[in-house]
Scaffold this motif. Structure first.
Motif, PDB file in Angstrom:
ATOM      1  N   ASP A 118      46.262  42.170  32.067  1.00 16.62           N
ATOM      2  CA  ASP A 118      46.143  41.835  33.628  1.00 16.62           C
ATOM      3  C   ASP A 118      45.055  41.934  34.362  1.00 16.62           C
ATOM      4  OD1 ASP A 118      48.836  40.953  33.510  1.00 16.62           O
ATOM      5  OD2 ASP A 118      49.513  42.348  34.009  1.00 16.62           O
ATOM      6  N   ASP A 142      40.281  37.056  35.502  1.00 12.43           N
ATOM      7  CA  ASP A 142      40.279  35.730  36.061  1.00 12.43           C
ATOM      8  C   ASP A 142      41.021  34.244  34.582  1.00 12.43           C
ATOM      9  OD1 ASP A 142      38.116  34.966  35.111  1.00 12.43           O
ATOM     10  OD2 ASP A 142      37.748  35.733  36.885  1.00 12.43           O
ATOM     11  N   ASP A 143      40.948  33.497  35.587  1.00 12.67           N
ATOM     12  CA  ASP A 143      41.237  32.275  34.816  1.00 12.67           C
ATOM     13  C   ASP A 143      40.350  31.977  33.851  1.00 12.67           C
ATOM     14  OD1 ASP A 143      44.033  31.850  36.146  1.00 12.67           O
ATOM     15  OD2 ASP A 143      43.265  30.161  37.879  1.00 12.67           O
ATOM     16  N   LYS A 144      39.058  31.905  34.260  1.00 12.54           N
ATOM     17  CA  LYS A 144      38.318  31.451  33.408  1.00 12.54           C
ATOM     18  C   LYS A 144      37.887  32.772  32.864  1.00 12.54           C
ATOM     19  CE  LYS A 144      35.734  29.610  37.247  1.00 12.54           C
ATOM     20  NZ  LYS A 144      34.959  29.522  38.253  1.00 12.54           N
ATOM     21  N   GLY A 145      38.568  34.081  32.742  1.00 13.92           N
ATOM     22  CA  GLY A 145      38.705  35.232  31.638  1.00 13.92           C
ATOM     23  C   GLY A 145      37.510  36.394  31.643  1.00 13.92           C
ATOM     24  N   GLN A 146      37.480  36.397  32.410  1.00 17.18           N
ATOM     25  CA  GLN A 146      36.418  36.959  33.118  1.00 17.18           C
ATOM     26  C   GLN A 146      37.001  38.380  33.868  1.00 17.18           C
ATOM     27  OE1 GLN A 146      32.715  36.740  32.801  1.00 17.18           O
ATOM     28  NE2 GLN A 146      33.368  35.117  31.498  1.00 17.18           N
ATOM     29  N   LYS A 176      38.637  40.680  36.452  1.00 18.12           N
ATOM     30  CA  LYS A 176      38.499  40.977  37.529  1.00 18.12           C
ATOM     31  C   LYS A 176      38.671  41.487  38.738  1.00 18.12           C
ATOM     32  CE  LYS A 176      43.737  40.119  37.628  1.00 18.12           C
ATOM     33  NZ  LYS A 176      44.808  39.220  37.578  1.00 18.12           N
TER      34      LYS A 176
END
Length: 268
Positions: A69, A72-76, A78
């Motif tokens: 987990d 983030d949604d962009k695969g970066q 977080k």
């Protein structure tokens, strides 16, 4: 301690590793994280799941595995890099001078001898992060499921690099569970594309489990059939640990279907 180990499947030696030794290995890990290129590999570790080729190739290298987990949604990422790693494995005990010094501690050799090992061989090392808020749970399991000799002989040496508490996701174990031999094994696929589980799956009754809360510098010794697990670290405190997995080399054979295989130029 040997008598307690044989009866219960585990033993605890509190605060036997000096703080300065713990600091040395933790400082080395901070340096490794700072130098590591997180953009080149994104291996995510899950306990009781089939593993891919990236996992299979990590038996004789130093590889980073990330938490589930932390993207983030962009695969970066977080979270900070040092909070994103689940573990580092599996051969730093032989490939890094700081880890080698820490791993081949005479204290461990004395422990193994007292328990009855004749020619112990370290086959795997893992630096486990259990970072604040993101440190994932580890499902109930036995170490013999993942490291197979004939006869079974795996033993774990788990070193607390931080205080391990209920708050930050300490390990739990089931006393006496080692008397039920492991019959479920993770094996390498013949085409080397990944792993699969084989044998009779044990749901691992954790009734009677006890928390293994220990201060940093403590060593917990785990029988290969001892059922253990840990919860998610939802606290603000990290829970770093270092684990060595060792097998008997005298009278026990390392099986070719083990996921962990080393290249000829890097033998155990």
């Amino acid at each position: 301690q040997a008598e307690f180990y044989h009866k219960n499947g585990y033993a605890v030696l509190e605060s036997v590793i000096p703080v300065e030794k713990l600091n040395e290995v933790q400082d080395r890990v901070e340096q490794m994280i700072e130098e590591y290129d997180f953009s080149k590999e994104m291996s995510v570790f899950k306990t009781m799941k089939d593993r891919g080729s990236d996992f299979l190739s990590s038996g004789d290298i130093i590889h980073f595995f990330l938490e589930e987990d932390v993207f983030d949604d962009k695969g970066q990422l977080k979270v900070p890099k040092n909070h994103s790693v689940n573990k580092i494995g599996h051969a730093q005990h032989d490939l890094d001078s700081v880890f080698e010094k820490f791993s081949y501690n005479p204290v461990y050799a004395q422990l193994l001898q007292a328990i009855g090992y004749k020619r112990p061989t370290c086959v795997q090392s893992m630096y486990i992060f259990k970072s604040p808020k993101v440190g994932g749970k580890v499902d109930p399991h036995t170490d013999n499921t993942f490291l197979i000799t004939n006869p079974l002989s795996t033993i774990g040496i788990w070193v607390a690099l931080d205080d391990a508490t209920l708050e930050n996701g300490c390990m739990w174990g089931v006393p006496g569970s080692h008397k039920n031999p492991t019959k479920y094994f993770m094996k390498r696929k013949a085409d080397n594309s990944g792993t699969y589980f084989d044998g009779v799956k044990d749901e691992h009754d954790i009734t009677g489990a006890v928390p293994l809360e220990v201060p940093k510098g403590s060593v917990v010794v785990l029988h290969g059939d001892f059922v253990h697990y840990s919860g998610h670290n939802s606290s603000s405190k990290r829970r770093h640990a270092y684990t060595l997995h060792i097998v008997e080399s005298e009278g026990a054979k390392w099986l070719p279907e083990n996921w962990l295989q080393r290249r000829p130029e890097r033998p155990f």
